[in-house]
Structure formats: C-alpha cells, structure tokens
Enzyme design. Structure first.
Site, PDB file in Angstrom:
ATOM      1  N   TRP A 194     112.322  21.297 -33.406  1.00 23.80           N
ATOM      2  CA  TRP A 194     113.252  22.005 -32.529  1.00 23.80           C
ATOM      3  C   TRP A 194     112.875  23.491 -32.566  1.00 23.80           C
ATOM      4  CZ3 TRP A 194     116.751  25.983 -33.703  1.00 23.80           C
ATOM      5  CH2 TRP A 194     117.410  26.485 -32.561  1.00 23.80           C
ATOM      6  N   GLU A 235     112.976  17.764 -30.048  1.00 17.50           N
ATOM      7  CA  GLU A 235     114.415  17.877 -29.772  1.00 17.50           C
ATOM      8  C   GLU A 235     114.678  18.889 -28.656  1.00 17.50           C
ATOM      9  OE1 GLU A 235     116.679  19.165 -33.171  1.00 17.50           O
ATOM     10  OE2 GLU A 235     118.605  19.003 -32.126  1.00 17.50           O
ATOM     11  N   LYS A 237     117.175  21.028 -25.799  1.00 17.53           N
ATOM     12  CA  LYS A 237     118.452  21.738 -25.836  1.00 17.53           C
ATOM     13  C   LYS A 237     118.713  22.384 -24.483  1.00 17.53           C
ATOM     14  CE  LYS A 237     121.010  24.923 -28.794  1.00 17.53           C
ATOM     15  NZ  LYS A 237     121.174  25.384 -30.165  1.00 17.53           N
ATOM     16  N   HIS A 295     120.511  13.211 -33.363  1.00 17.10           N
ATOM     17  CA  HIS A 295     121.213  14.220 -34.147  1.00 17.10           C
ATOM     18  C   HIS A 295     122.683  14.065 -33.821  1.00 17.10           C
ATOM     19  CE1 HIS A 295     118.187  17.476 -35.596  1.00 17.10           C
ATOM     20  NE2 HIS A 295     117.970  16.296 -36.123  1.00 17.10           N
ATOM     21  N   ASP A 303     127.776  23.993 -28.175  1.00 17.94           N
ATOM     22  CA  ASP A 303     126.986  23.373 -29.241  1.00 17.94           C
ATOM     23  C   ASP A 303     127.449  23.885 -30.611  1.00 17.94           C
ATOM     24  OD1 ASP A 303     124.842  22.047 -30.542  1.00 17.94           O
ATOM     25  OD2 ASP A 303     123.626  23.868 -30.455  1.00 17.94           O
ATOM     26  N   ASP A 305     128.388  22.386 -33.433  1.00 21.20           N
ATOM     27  CA  ASP A 305     128.029  21.693 -34.670  1.00 21.20           C
ATOM     28  C   ASP A 305     129.208  21.498 -35.619  1.00 21.20           C
ATOM     29  OD1 ASP A 305     125.058  21.204 -34.461  1.00 21.20           O
ATOM     30  OD2 ASP A 305     125.070  23.365 -34.115  1.00 21.20           O
ATOM     31  N   ASP A 343     123.653  16.376 -37.754  1.00 20.22           N
ATOM     32  CA  ASP A 343     123.383  17.802 -37.560  1.00 20.22           C
ATOM     33  C   ASP A 343     124.688  18.544 -37.294  1.00 20.22           C
ATOM     34  OD1 ASP A 343     122.206  20.229 -37.247  1.00 20.22           O
ATOM     35  OD2 ASP A 343     121.239  19.802 -35.338  1.00 20.22           O
TER      36      ASP A 343
HETATM   37  C1  RNT Z   1     119.636  23.491 -33.130  1.00 22.82           C
HETATM   38  C2  RNT Z   1     119.181  22.096 -33.377  1.00 22.82           C
HETATM   39  C3  RNT Z   1     118.495  21.845 -34.687  1.00 22.82           C
HETATM   40  C4  RNT Z   1     119.152  22.555 -35.863  1.00 22.82           C
HETATM   41  C5  RNT Z   1     118.622  22.157 -37.219  1.00 22.82           C
HETATM   42  C6  RNT Z   1     119.044  23.106 -38.278  1.00 22.82           C
HETATM   43  O1  RNT Z   1     120.427  23.609 -32.033  1.00 22.82           O
HETATM   44  O2  RNT Z   1     120.254  21.211 -33.235  1.00 22.82           O
HETATM   45  O3  RNT Z   1     118.384  20.488 -34.903  1.00 22.82           O
HETATM   46  O4  RNT Z   1     120.526  22.386 -35.860  1.00 22.82           O
HETATM   47  O5  RNT Z   1     117.282  21.968 -37.168  1.00 22.82           O
HETATM   48 ZN    ZN Z   2     119.920  19.164 -33.765  1.00 21.76          ZN
END
Ligand code: RNT
Ligand code: ZN
Length: 435
Positions: A194, A235, A237, A295, A303, A305, A343
């Site tokens: 990523w 990955e 985004k 994830h 986003d 988390d 994640d």
């Molecule tokens: C960031 C991505 C990534 C990170 C980690 C720490 O938006 O989701 O996966 O959260 O690698």
């Molecule tokens: Zn991620």
C-alpha cells in the site's frame, strides 16, 4: 468492581450448544462442521494496533501517509518486547487460527540506523523465533510512510527517479524478507503493497503518475518468488488525508494491474465511497484472480479505521467471501483463495481490548457465515421463490448464534462471552499502567 467472567459451567454451555445444534439442523446446517471451519480460517492480526502505527525506527508517532491514529490511551507498546507481550495477551483471548501482520518498520536492528532499503530477513529474527514458539504465520507490508523520502506525498509513482528507485529497492527488500519468513515458517507470508501517493488538490497529470507506478511495480515484481514462501498483494484506496483529489493507486488502477499481472488484490473495507461495500466486489474479482486479500476494517464516514465489530458490513464480507470462494477457499491452506487480515487502529481505548474486540468480531462474522442456511437460500432463489428467500434470510438471524459462538470459544480454550474483559482489565492494571 464488576466481574464479566462467565459463571456458567462447561456442562451448561454444552447443553445450550446441543439445543442450538438442533435448531440449526432444522435449517440444514451442521454446527459441528461450521465450528471447525470458522476456527480454521486464519485471521492476520495487525501488529500496528499495539503502538499506533509507530514502528521501531525511533519515531514517536505515525508520520504522514494519509493515515492517522487518534487518542492517547496510556500504555502503548514502546518496543518489540512490549509489543510481543501485548500481542500474546490479546492472542490468548481470541479463538481460532491467527497470524501476525507486520510492517517492515517493525524490524529490529539493535539500535543501529537501518534505512528502508537496507532491511534484511535478519532484522526479523526475533519475530520469526517468537512466531515459531506461538505457532503463528507472519505476513509483511513494505512501509512507504513515516519517512523523509515520502514527505512530498509520492513514493513508487514519484516523478523524481531517485525517490522512485529508493522505494523500489525498499519493495524488493520487503519481498526478500517475506520470502525468507515464509520459507522458514512453512506458510506463505503475504506481502501487501500500500502506497500513500496522491495529491491534495486537482492534479494536471494523472496518467503520468500512474504510468510510473506501473513501471515501478513491474520492476518490483519482475523476479518470480516461490508462492509457497510469499505472495504479493496490492491495496487500492480512494483517498487519504492530504490526498483527497487524487490517489495514484486507485481501485481501477490496481484491479487492472492485478488482473493483467495475476497478483493478489487487497480490498480494504475503508478504501471506497462511504456507502460502498467491498462484499459485492469479491465474487466479481474472484472470477479473474486466483487470490484476494481482505483488510477488514470499519470506516466511519471516512477511512477512519475504527475497531471492527460484528456488524452488517463485516458479516456481509465474511458471507460473500465464503459464498464466492467456498469453504475450502477459506480453510484449506493449499486451496485458499481469500485471506483475512485486519486493519484498524484506535489509540483512544485499551489497545489490547481493541485487538480482542475486533478480532473476535471478525471470527464471529466468519462463524455466522458458516452458519448461514445457504443451500436453502439458493434453492428458494433458483425456484424464484423470493419471498421465501427473504423470510429465510430474516429468520436465520435469530437462530441461537451465541450458543454456538460460546462453544467455539470454550473449545478453543479462550474465555467464553464477556469473560475476557476481566483479563484485559487485569493486564491494564498490572502492565499497561506501569509503562
Ligand atoms: C492505509 C492502508 C494500509 C495501512 C497499513 C498500516 O490506508 O489501509 O493498509 O492501514 O498498512
Ligand atoms: Zn489497509
């Protein structure tokens, strides 16, 4: 203080389970099989919830990259020994097969400055030995943030060839590390890419950055590594903090890249528009790719988390993963097609509690997926009885799920229901508050 420990005797839990088993059997579900299957799907536990994505390079906090950990709950892990200790505590409270997900910045160099392009497998010696001892696989992530060469917001898609070369070297180093780890542990280390690259405001040249990203990735993945040791994933985004207008590695970019190069695609639940679910994307992409990485996260309006919960979104992800890949596509190491990783990072609550809540929630979602009356739903659908399909879907929600979940925890030797809250509270008093 209240104790949350479950006071029921094992016989009582067993008795409730036997009753639940009969109810599920009426829907054609074998709960004994579901228990074993749900527990054998590995979930990769992300080390970065334990220290707010800081790493071991001497930095105090997460630097840039468009991701953010908020909160200052006391007792964050300050180094490898503490982080592994905290992980052990969390792992002792979570049922089912687990792996540990690391970032390259969690390598250990004994205090010596090691730049990102200099990391080697030897920097993960302690992690490997620890993983062996605890029977865990290890996954890896190259780290493209918290570094001076990422400060202008671009890494693998930078227009500066020196910056790009540096991060290509880092990427190749991470692949070698993952390969060595996977080989030694006998289970492939998933190496997930990523990058934060993007612009805060409207770019002029989108295709230029994306062309550079393609070239960088092709150079990185040029060497074919043993799939028994490591598998690469990319990955995507939609946006990040400071990259609201443009992200080089968008979903379309990586979907096309992964399909054309046949490497694994990673779906992060928080990397799409807020109302867009990744659950529906799994079946589509699985028709064109061998493997997917998930994830599992909980975006709240963005986003963010947040800690994963046993909510509709997470349940939909597990359900669609199972439906699309089939049981062996989740449980069988030689035929696995969908890989679960977590994640999230919340620094405002007890970090061990965050791991346990989130990972147990992911495991519950897997169990719920295996307990779905899928055959009946499909039968109703194929006979165009959509009213019955809807009714079954609704009725299956109130089947005695908790009795099966409790049995899973009891069999795994971890606290049943809320009992683990006491463990985390004691650990907080004995360990975290003393840091
Ligand atoms: C960031 C991505 C990534 C990170 C980690 C720490 O938006 O989701 O996966 O959260 O690698
Ligand atoms: Zn991620």
């Amino acid at each position: 203080m209240n104790s949350f420990s479950d006071t029921r005797k094992p016989e009582q839990i067993e008795e409730s389970y036997q009753k639940a088993k009969e109810r599920y059997a009426a829907f054609g579900i074998d709960t004994d099989a579901a228990l074993g299957q749900a527990a054998s799907v590995p979930i990769s536990l992300h080390c970065w919830q334990g220290d707010d994505v800081t790493g071991f390079e001497g930095l105090d906090e997460l630097g840039g990259g468009g991701i953010m950990a908020t909160g200052s709950f006391p007792g964050k892990a300050r180094g490898p020994a503490e982080l592994r200790g905290d992980l052990e505590e969390a792992i002792s409270l979570i049922p089912g097969e687990l792996r540990v997900n690391l970032h390259v910045m969690y390598g250990e160099s004994g205090g010596k400055k090691v730049d990102r392009d200099e990391y080697k497998p030897e920097h993960f010696r302690n992690w490997i030995d620890w993983a062996k001892k605890h029977n865990l696989g290890i996954d890896m992530n190259p780290t493209f943030f918290s570094h001076e060469k990422a400060e202008d917001g671009f890494t693998l898609s930078s227009k500066d060839p020196e910056i790009r070369k540096f991060w290509i070297r880092h990427s190749i180093a991470s692949r070698k590390i993952a390969e060595a780890i996977g080989r030694e542990l006998g289970t492939p280390s998933i190496n997930n890419f990523w990058i934060p690259d993007g612009y805060k405001d409207f770019p002029a040249d989108r295709i230029g950055h994306r062309r550079l990203l393609t070239e960088s990735l092709d150079e990185i993945f040029d060497e074919k590594l043993d799939p028994e040791a490591t598998l690469d994933a990319v990955e995507s985004k939609l946006f990040g903090i400071g990259s609201e207008a443009f992200v080089s590695g968008s979903h379309e970019f990586y979907l096309a890249y992964a399909v054309s190069r046949q490497i694994m695609l990673c779906f992060d639940a928080g990397h799409f528009h807020p109302t867009e679910s990744i659950a529906d994307k799994l079946s589509s992409s699985l028709l064109f790719l061998d493997r997917l990485l998930l994830h599992v996260s909980r975006p709240m309006r963005w986003d963010s988390d947040h800690v994963v919960l046993f909510d509709d979104d997470t349940r939909a992800i597990a359900r669609e993963a199972l439906r699309a890949a089939g049981p062996e596509g989740l449980t069988d190491p030689s035929r696995r097609r969908i890989f679960f990783a977590l994640d999230f990072f919340d620094a405002s609550i007890n970090r061990i509690g965050a791991w346990v809540t989130g990972t147990r929630a992911a495991r519950k979602s897997l169990l719920a997926a295996f307990l779905e009356p899928y055959a009946l739903l499909k039968e109703a659908e194929e006979s165009a009885n959509f009213g019955e399909r809807l009714a079954l879907l609704e009725e299956s929600k109130t089947l005695p799920f908790s009795a099966v979940w409790d049995k899973l925890c009891m069999e795994a030797g971890v606290p049943v229901s809320s009992g683990w809250i006491d463990n985390v509270r004691n650990y907080e008093a004995a360990v975290l508050r003393k840091r």
